[in-house]
Write an enzyme that holds these catalytic residues in place. Structure first.
Site, PDB file in Angstrom:
ATOM      1  N   GLY A 178       0.955  -0.883  -0.106  1.00 34.07           N
ATOM      2  CA  GLY A 178       0.240  -0.062   0.278  1.00 34.07           C
ATOM      3  C   GLY A 178       0.817   1.119  -0.237  1.00 34.07           C
ATOM      4  CD1 TRP A 205      -9.828  -2.889  -2.289  1.00 35.67           C
ATOM      5  CD2 TRP A 205      -8.004  -1.735  -1.028  1.00 35.67           C
ATOM      6  NE1 TRP A 205      -9.466  -3.161  -0.506  1.00 35.67           N
ATOM      7  CE2 TRP A 205      -8.121  -2.262  -0.080  1.00 35.67           C
ATOM      8  CE3 TRP A 205      -7.096  -0.718  -0.836  1.00 35.67           C
ATOM      9  CZ2 TRP A 205      -7.959  -2.634   0.654  1.00 35.67           C
ATOM     10  CZ3 TRP A 205      -6.703  -1.239   0.439  1.00 35.67           C
ATOM     11  CH2 TRP A 205      -6.526  -2.428   1.512  1.00 35.67           C
ATOM     12  CG  PHE A 415      -7.886   7.607  -1.280  1.00 34.23           C
ATOM     13  CD1 PHE A 415      -8.315   9.266  -0.825  1.00 34.23           C
ATOM     14  CD2 PHE A 415      -9.036   6.978  -1.877  1.00 34.23           C
ATOM     15  CE1 PHE A 415      -8.667   9.407  -1.795  1.00 34.23           C
ATOM     16  CE2 PHE A 415      -9.496   7.463  -2.781  1.00 34.23           C
ATOM     17  CZ  PHE A 415      -9.740   9.415  -2.521  1.00 34.23           C
ATOM     18  CD  GLU A 416      -5.063  11.090  -5.115  1.00 37.88           C
ATOM     19  OE1 GLU A 416      -3.963  12.023  -5.567  1.00 37.88           O
ATOM     20  OE2 GLU A 416      -5.894  10.308  -5.573  1.00 37.88           O
ATOM     21  N   GLY A 417      -1.588   9.112  -0.883  1.00 41.65           N
ATOM     22  CA  GLY A 417      -0.604   9.173   0.280  1.00 41.65           C
ATOM     23  C   GLY A 417      -1.003   9.428   1.791  1.00 41.65           C
TER      24      GLY A 417
HETATM   25  C1  LIG Z   1     -11.858   3.617  -1.346  1.00 45.53           C
HETATM   26  C2  LIG Z   1     -10.796   3.621  -2.189  1.00 45.53           C
HETATM   27  C3  LIG Z   1     -10.081   3.592  -3.352  1.00 45.53           C
HETATM   28  C4  LIG Z   1      -8.706   3.284  -3.700  1.00 45.53           C
HETATM   29  N1  LIG Z   1      -8.554   3.183  -4.566  1.00 45.53           N
HETATM   30  C5  LIG Z   1      -6.484   3.729  -5.715  1.00 45.53           C
HETATM   31  C6  LIG Z   1      -7.074   3.328  -6.914  1.00 45.53           C
HETATM   32  O1  LIG Z   1      -8.085   4.082  -7.538  1.00 45.53           O
HETATM   33  N2  LIG Z   1      -5.531   2.982  -7.332  1.00 45.53           N
HETATM   34  C7  LIG Z   1      -5.018   2.476  -6.507  1.00 45.53           C
HETATM   35  O2  LIG Z   1      -3.925   2.344  -6.755  1.00 45.53           O
HETATM   36  N3  LIG Z   1      -4.774   2.386  -4.842  1.00 45.53           N
HETATM   37  C8  LIG Z   1      -6.400   2.963  -4.492  1.00 45.53           C
HETATM   38  N4  LIG Z   1      -6.885   2.358  -3.546  1.00 45.53           N
HETATM   39  C9  LIG Z   1      -5.677   1.922  -2.049  1.00 45.53           C
HETATM   40  C10 LIG Z   1      -4.795   3.306  -1.446  1.00 45.53           C
HETATM   41  O3  LIG Z   1      -4.226   4.680  -2.059  1.00 45.53           O
HETATM   42  C11 LIG Z   1      -4.520   2.763  -0.016  1.00 45.53           C
HETATM   43  O4  LIG Z   1      -4.661   2.430   0.774  1.00 45.53           O
HETATM   44  C12 LIG Z   1      -2.719   4.296  -0.201  1.00 45.53           C
HETATM   45  O5  LIG Z   1      -2.294   3.628  -0.518  1.00 45.53           O
HETATM   46  C13 LIG Z   1      -2.965   2.911   1.969  1.00 45.53           C
HETATM   47  O6  LIG Z   1      -2.034   1.943   1.353  1.00 45.53           O
HETATM   48  P1  LIG Z   1      -2.950   0.841   2.424  1.00 45.53           P
HETATM   49  O7  LIG Z   1      -4.173   0.766   2.280  1.00 45.53           O
HETATM   50  O8  LIG Z   1      -2.015  -0.572   1.906  1.00 45.53           O
HETATM   51  O9  LIG Z   1      -2.594   0.893   4.169  1.00 45.53           O
HETATM   52  P2  LIG Z   1      -1.130   0.703   4.607  1.00 45.53           P
HETATM   53  O10 LIG Z   1       0.561   1.125   4.233  1.00 45.53           O
HETATM   54  O11 LIG Z   1      -1.006  -1.302   5.466  1.00 45.53           O
HETATM   55  O12 LIG Z   1      -0.888   1.877   5.961  1.00 45.53           O
HETATM   56  C14 LIG Z   1      -1.781   1.561   7.212  1.00 45.53           C
HETATM   57  C15 LIG Z   1      -1.820   2.430   7.836  1.00 45.53           C
HETATM   58  O13 LIG Z   1      -0.500   2.092   8.541  1.00 45.53           O
HETATM   59  C16 LIG Z   1      -0.074   3.902   8.712  1.00 45.53           C
HETATM   60  N5  LIG Z   1       1.500   3.850   7.564  1.00 45.53           N
HETATM   61  C17 LIG Z   1       2.284   3.173   7.144  1.00 45.53           C
HETATM   62  N6  LIG Z   1       3.451   3.019   6.442  1.00 45.53           N
HETATM   63  C18 LIG Z   1       3.839   3.362   8.050  1.00 45.53           C
HETATM   64  C19 LIG Z   1       5.669   3.916   8.192  1.00 45.53           C
HETATM   65  N7  LIG Z   1       6.052   3.236   7.190  1.00 45.53           N
HETATM   66  N8  LIG Z   1       5.147   4.996   9.562  1.00 45.53           N
HETATM   67  C20 LIG Z   1       3.664   5.172  10.240  1.00 45.53           C
HETATM   68  N9  LIG Z   1       2.786   4.685   9.466  1.00 45.53           N
HETATM   69  C21 LIG Z   1       2.883   4.115   8.428  1.00 45.53           C
HETATM   70  C22 LIG Z   1      -0.111   4.427   6.868  1.00 45.53           C
HETATM   71  O14 LIG Z   1      -0.113   5.913   7.018  1.00 45.53           O
HETATM   72  C23 LIG Z   1      -1.833   4.447   7.421  1.00 45.53           C
HETATM   73  O15 LIG Z   1      -2.378   4.531   8.428  1.00 45.53           O
HETATM   74  C24 LIG Z   1      -7.633   3.283  -2.974  1.00 45.53           C
HETATM   75  C25 LIG Z   1      -8.291   2.792  -1.412  1.00 45.53           C
HETATM   76  C26 LIG Z   1      -9.043   3.240  -1.042  1.00 45.53           C
HETATM   77  C27 LIG Z   1      -9.736   2.295  -0.013  1.00 45.53           C
END
Ligand SMILES: Cc1cc2nc3c(=O)[nH]c(=O)nc-3n(C[C@H](O)[C@H](O)[C@H](O)COP(=O)(O)OP(=O)(O)OC[C@H]3O[C@@H](n4cnc5c(N)ncnc54)[C@H](O)[C@@H]3O)c2cc1C
Length: 607
Positions: A178, A205, A415-417
């Site tokens: 993610g 997603w 999302f978007e970072g």
């Molecule tokens: C409705 C929806 C639409 C989306 N649309 C798209 C799309 O069109 N295309 C696409 O490619 N993706 C899409 N996404 C994916 C979205 O970009 C990711 O959910 C997002 O990048 C976060 O990744 P993750 O959910 O795996 O969370 P994770 O990376 O598992 O992070 C979970 C939490 O842990 C925190 N975290 C992570 N690493 C660290 C660290 N090193 N230190 C401290 N905290 C940390 C994060 O800030 C977050 O709060 C979508 C997601 C949703 C839910």
């Protein structure tokens, strides 16, 4: 402790230098005590002044968008049915809303970043799900082709995307990847005859993924680097009719339910070689660049949404009578109005400034984009939450729209970072300049910056030269704003001092001291919000006179005071007073982890 001369080398900036090294950044400069106010003053003129013809196009689109609710769609229905009907997408295409970012030569409207942001802000106020559909299509999928497509790819795909006969998607996220998006697991292997690539992997997603006709996606490819074989992501354009492509299914969600996100499977997916987007091994740059552009869109949407929520709140509070008075008569409600108005003014100012920076393209706006995304997405969430509170039980139940607004607002912090990642990005980039003279720190920074997933990579540029920047705001400001400017200058000096102190104190470990980084980032975000709001207010005073700007000056005053308080509280924490509390936090977190959660005996029942 290692000294500066241990031979481990400075942060190697050279690999990323060409993209950002020469361009100054106001936010990055602040960490070194430099104020590049020439990047912000005078605050950009409105679109009507800069480009009247484009402003007329935008006004036409806004009128059309505002007519849509009730006529073309009903947001409650989109939410309930969890879909956006075909006729709505067709109507969007006919109005040009699916070609906003596509150049005119390919049939789009070719709007500037500023114009696109303004349209998107209004779209977000009428329906968040539709905004997501358009944001993914225009701001991510199509944008990837506009920015990195070959002339053939553009000619082939952009006209249909501009018409809306085909939707675009952007597929980066995977089940195991993610935030850490540099490490995508999907793979692409070039066929022996070089005619095509074979992709294997899963994406989850993916907005518009269930129906998109073209999808910008990412997979690891093997490349040669300094004579060795290694892997780097490459961007590809894939289509659902390519053998091996499959939509696995769609997901149900908390909010933005009208929009659809799909899981995609690439099983021996055959992609012709002319569908590489950009260069082989350079996909991470494509991903970062596109998402950076997307952050402006998201900020514009959050800003538009926050302003609309304040409108809802005002109308509701004025008509709801309790204890013989409307809610709007009570001081607590008025505090909510005032703070949201001041924060929305800052958000609006930050979005306008960012849009102009993107259009001018003469500075590095990645940190400004990150600050603006964090500030606006958190404002939208607060606004939606306060709206529910002001509406009481009606905030929580249907058919009132407020619970939906709250649900729709939540995704923007993820999302978007994700905002945590963006804060680390802001601080890690900010401390690079002060850290550069401590070689061991520079070396330690290399890893977290490289591994910061989406937001790192080409942003690890050496801090911009201090040449031309001073520790004072050189622009002349009205006397009503002078005190804010003095505080801003003082706080920039304090940010520099706290940054240096943190780097010297934590040395190599600074990259892992997330609470320190988070505070530095929050200080920078508040400082940036402050100076942008001052610049905007100054511009308004210049054009209308101070007497006609009393309300805006009040907003500026409140924003500066509240942001200043947060700044000082973070500075005090960094100055060592929070160390003990941070240690306590670490011990408690350790106990929680050891116990797999809450670890104290139940207060009522001894089981
Ligand atoms: C409705 C929806 C639409 C989306 N649309 C798209 C799309 O069109 N295309 C696409 O490619 N993706 C899409 N996404 C994916 C979205 O970009 C990711 O959910 C997002 O990048 C976060 O990744 P993750 O959910 O795996 O969370 P994770 O990376 O598992 O992070 C979970 C939490 O842990 C925190 N975290 C992570 N690493 C660290 C660290 N090193 N230190 C401290 N905290 C940390 C994060 O800030 C977050 O709060 C979508 C997601 C949703 C839910």
């Amino acid at each position: 402790m290692r000294g500066a001369g241990d031979g481990r080398g400075l942060v190697s900036h050279s690999r990323y230098q060409p993209m950002a090294d020469q361009k100054p950044s106001l936010v990055r400069g602040m960490f070194t005590g430099a104020i590049h106010d020439e990047l912000l003053f005078p605050y950009p003129a409105t679109l009507d002044d800069r480009d009247p013809a484009e402003a007329r196009v935008v006004s036409r689109l806004l009128r059309e968008i505002r007519r849509m609710p009730g006529e073309l769609f009903d947001s409650a229905e989109l939410d309930e049915s969890e879909t956006i009907p075909e006729p709505v997408i067709r109507a969007f295409g006919e109005l040009g809303l699916l070609g906003l970012t596509i150049p005119r030569e390919y049939g789009g409207l070719g709007l500037s970043a500023t114009a696109y942001a303004r349209v998107f802000a209004t779209l977000s106020t009428v329906d968040a799900s539709l905004a997501v559909l358009v944001g993914v299509h225009c701001g991510l999928g199509s944008k990837a082709i506009v920015l990195f497509g070959t002339p053939e790819q553009k000619t082939r795909y952009l006209p249909q995307l501009a018409r809306g006969s085909v939707l675009a998607a952007y597929a980066l996220t995977e089940p195991d990847v993610g935030s850490d998006a540099q490490n995508v697991k999907a793979t692409a292997t070039l066929a022996d005859d070089g005619t095509h690539w074979v992709l294997e992997g899963r994406k989850i997603w993916i907005g518009n993924g269930h129906c998109a006709g073209v999808i910008a996606t990412f997979a690891q490819t093997t490349i040669e680097r300094r004579g060795e074989r290694t892997t780097r992501p490459t961007a590809f354009l894939v289509r659902p009719d390519m053998p091996g492509f499959r939509v696995v299914g769609t997901v149900r969600k908390l909010g933005i339910r009208g929009s659809t996100q799909a899981e995609l499977s690439y099983e021996h997916l055959v992609v012709p070689s002319d569908h590489v987007l950009g260069h082989v091994g350079k996909g991470f740059g494509v991903a970062v660049h596109v998402l950076n552009a997307g952050r402006l869109t998201l900020a514009a949407g959050c800003t538009g949404g926050s302003k609309a929520l304040l409108d809802h709140m005002t109308r509701y509070a004025k008509q709801r009578v309790q204890f013989g008075h409307s809610l709007a008569d009570y001081e607590i409600t008025q505090r909510k109005f005032a703070q949201l108005a001041a924060d929305a003014y800052a958000a609006d100012s930050m979005t306008g400034a960012l849009a102009a920076l993107v259009d001018r393209a003469d500075s590095d706006s990645a940190l400004e984009a990150a600050c603006t995304k964090v500030f606006t997405s958190e404002l939208l969430w607060r606004a939606a939450d306060e709206m529910v509170q002001v509406a009481g039980g009606r905030g929580f139940v249907k058919p009132y729209p407020y619970e939906r607004h709250l649900r729709d607002a939540r995704i923007n912090r993820i999302f978007e970072g994700a905002n945590e990642i963006l804060r680390l990005f802001i601080a890690l980039n900010g401390i690079q300049g002060p850290a550069a003279h401590l070689r061991e720190v520079g070396t330690a920074l290399r890893r977290p910056l490289r591994n910061l997933g989406l937001v790192s990579g080409f942003m690890t540029a050496r801090v911009a030269s201090r040449l031309g920047a001073t520790s004072r705001v050189e622009a002349v400001v009205h006397e009503r704003l002078a005190e804010h400017v003095r505080y801003f200058e003082k706080h920039v000096a304090e940010l520099k001092a706290e940054t240096e102190r943190a780097v010297i104190k934590h040395r190599r470990a600074i990259a892992e001291r997330q609470l320190v980084l988070e505070r530095l980032a929050d200080m920078a975000i508040d400082l940036y919000a402050t100076v942008v709001t001052i610049a905007r207010t100054q511009r308004l005073i210049e054009s209308r006179g101070a007497a006609a700007c009393e309300r805006e000056i009040d907003l500026c005053d409140l924003l500066c005071v509240t942001a200043g308080r947060r700044f000082r509280s973070n500075r005090v924490a960094l100055s060592g007073r929070e160390d003990q509390v941070d240690h306590t936090r670490q011990r408690i977190a350790g106990a929680v982890r050891a116990a797999d959660g809450y670890f104290v005996d139940d207060a009522i029942l001894d089981e």
